[in-house]
Design a protein around this motif. Structure first.
Motif, PDB file in Angstrom:
ATOM      1  N   ALA A 223      42.214  45.596  41.416  1.00 36.79           N
ATOM      2  CA  ALA A 223      43.008  44.593  42.165  1.00 36.79           C
ATOM      3  C   ALA A 223      43.916  43.816  41.014  1.00 36.79           C
ATOM      4  CB  ALA A 223      41.907  43.297  42.453  1.00 36.79           C
ATOM      5  N   THR A 224      45.100  43.113  41.465  1.00 35.02           N
ATOM      6  CA  THR A 224      45.769  42.852  40.301  1.00 35.02           C
ATOM      7  C   THR A 224      45.510  41.201  39.825  1.00 35.02           C
ATOM      8  OG1 THR A 224      47.795  43.600  41.567  1.00 35.02           O
ATOM      9  CG2 THR A 224      48.238  41.768  40.216  1.00 35.02           C
TER      10      THR A 224
ATOM     11  N   ARG B 190      45.560  37.608  38.583  1.00 29.16           N
ATOM     12  CA  ARG B 190      46.549  36.712  38.665  1.00 29.16           C
ATOM     13  C   ARG B 190      46.567  35.463  37.643  1.00 29.16           C
ATOM     14  NH1 ARG B 190      50.578  38.361  42.221  1.00 29.16           N
ATOM     15  NH2 ARG B 190      49.655  39.590  43.849  1.00 29.16           N
TER      16      ARG B 190
ATOM     17  N   SER C 157      41.063  37.410  40.012  1.00 30.35           N
ATOM     18  CA  SER C 157      41.526  38.469  40.911  1.00 30.35           C
ATOM     19  C   SER C 157      40.285  38.449  41.906  1.00 30.35           C
ATOM     20  CB  SER C 157      41.662  39.778  40.282  1.00 30.35           C
ATOM     21  OG  SER C 157      40.357  40.407  39.851  1.00 30.35           O
ATOM     22  N   ILE C 158      40.471  39.347  42.972  1.00 31.02           N
ATOM     23  CA  ILE C 158      39.473  39.322  43.967  1.00 31.02           C
ATOM     24  C   ILE C 158      38.062  39.901  43.466  1.00 31.02           C
ATOM     25  CG2 ILE C 158      40.839  38.956  45.946  1.00 31.02           C
ATOM     26  CD1 ILE C 158      40.499  42.194  46.327  1.00 31.02           C
ATOM     27  N   ASP C 159      38.194  40.637  42.275  1.00 29.60           N
ATOM     28  CA  ASP C 159      37.327  41.475  41.911  1.00 29.60           C
ATOM     29  C   ASP C 159      36.435  40.770  40.526  1.00 29.60           C
ATOM     30  OD1 ASP C 159      37.388  43.613  43.478  1.00 29.60           O
ATOM     31  OD2 ASP C 159      38.882  44.697  42.224  1.00 29.60           O
TER      32      ASP C 159
ATOM     33  N   SER D  90      36.527  36.504  50.370  1.00 36.27           N
ATOM     34  CA  SER D  90      37.402  37.451  49.705  1.00 36.27           C
ATOM     35  C   SER D  90      38.568  37.302  50.253  1.00 36.27           C
ATOM     36  CB  SER D  90      36.594  38.882  49.980  1.00 36.27           C
ATOM     37  OG  SER D  90      37.656  39.793  49.354  1.00 36.27           O
ATOM     38  N   ARG D  91      38.667  37.047  51.737  1.00 40.24           N
ATOM     39  CA  ARG D  91      40.019  36.830  52.459  1.00 40.24           C
ATOM     40  C   ARG D  91      40.456  35.626  52.034  1.00 40.24           C
ATOM     41  NH1 ARG D  91      38.534  38.121  58.047  1.00 40.24           N
ATOM     42  NH2 ARG D  91      36.938  37.270  57.234  1.00 40.24           N
TER      43      ARG D  91
ATOM     44  N   ARG E 143      41.922  36.094  48.347  1.00 41.95           N
ATOM     45  CA  ARG E 143      43.150  36.943  48.337  1.00 41.95           C
ATOM     46  C   ARG E 143      44.595  36.154  48.702  1.00 41.95           C
ATOM     47  NH1 ARG E 143      41.257  41.677  50.542  1.00 41.95           N
ATOM     48  NH2 ARG E 143      41.766  42.703  48.510  1.00 41.95           N
ATOM     49  N   ALA E 144      44.238  35.409  49.924  1.00 39.95           N
ATOM     50  CA  ALA E 144      45.348  34.668  50.439  1.00 39.95           C
ATOM     51  C   ALA E 144      45.806  33.575  49.432  1.00 39.95           C
ATOM     52  CB  ALA E 144      45.005  33.827  51.963  1.00 39.95           C
TER      53      ALA E 144
ATOM     54  N   LEU F 253      45.636  33.663  45.863  1.00 44.73           N
ATOM     55  CA  LEU F 253      46.015  34.210  44.897  1.00 44.73           C
ATOM     56  C   LEU F 253      47.456  34.722  44.954  1.00 44.73           C
ATOM     57  CD1 LEU F 253      42.992  36.158  43.502  1.00 44.73           C
ATOM     58  CD2 LEU F 253      44.037  33.889  42.730  1.00 44.73           C
ATOM     59  N   GLU F 254      48.066  35.288  46.145  1.00 43.12           N
ATOM     60  CA  GLU F 254      49.035  35.859  46.586  1.00 43.12           C
ATOM     61  C   GLU F 254      50.331  34.928  45.785  1.00 43.12           C
ATOM     62  OE1 GLU F 254      49.359  36.433  50.767  1.00 43.12           O
ATOM     63  OE2 GLU F 254      48.281  38.135  50.614  1.00 43.12           O
TER      64      GLU F 254
END
Length: 137
Positions: A11-12, A14, A39-41, A104-105, A108-109, A111-112
């Motif tokens: 995962a990227t 941020r 990141s998500i990880d 997680s969802r 992720r949203a 962090l975009e």
């Protein structure tokens, strides 16, 4: 001929500065209260402690730009001692145990909206992939 670089991240990361509380499971001692990338990880948490790689950690953090907090368990994947040029100081890289699907969802949203981090060290060269590319040429 250009060498191919290894990418070990799923995962990227941020550049999101996040308030958090990272606590060692053993002894329940506070590691840090500020993450400088996410990141998500996992996340990179600034610390003054000297933890060991592989130690289990409990972390609570606020999803950037929201009032939602996530509680997660993680493992110390990497320790930065702050000696290398470009290091942000002493810090620990935490790898989250799998987050629940909703958290997680949401993460992720959120962090975009943040830019990717600048890598603190150069990427490794993937010699096997480079040799395979040359062989196929």
């Amino acid at each position: 001929m250009e060498m191919l670089l290894a990418s070990e991240r799923r995962a990227t990361r941020r550049a999101a500065i996040v308030e958090c509380q990272a606590v060692r499971e053993r002894g329940f001692r506070l590691l840090g209260t500020r993450a400088i990338d996410l990141s998500i990880d996992g996340m990179l948490v600034l610390t003054s402690a000297r933890p060991l790689t592989g130690e289990p950690v409990i972390v609570s953090f606020r999803i950037p730009d929201t009032s939602v907090w996530i509680d997660a368990t993680a493992t110390i994947a990497r320790t930065l001692h702050g000696r290398r040029l470009g290091d942000p100081g002493r810090a620990v890289g935490l790898r989250f145990d799998p987050l629940d699907r909703a958290s997680s969802r949401r993460l992720r949203a959120a962090l975009e909206h943040f830019p990717p981090t600048y890598p603190y060290r150069a990427q490794r060269v993937d010699y096997a992939a480079t040799a395979a590319m040359i062989a196929l040429s």
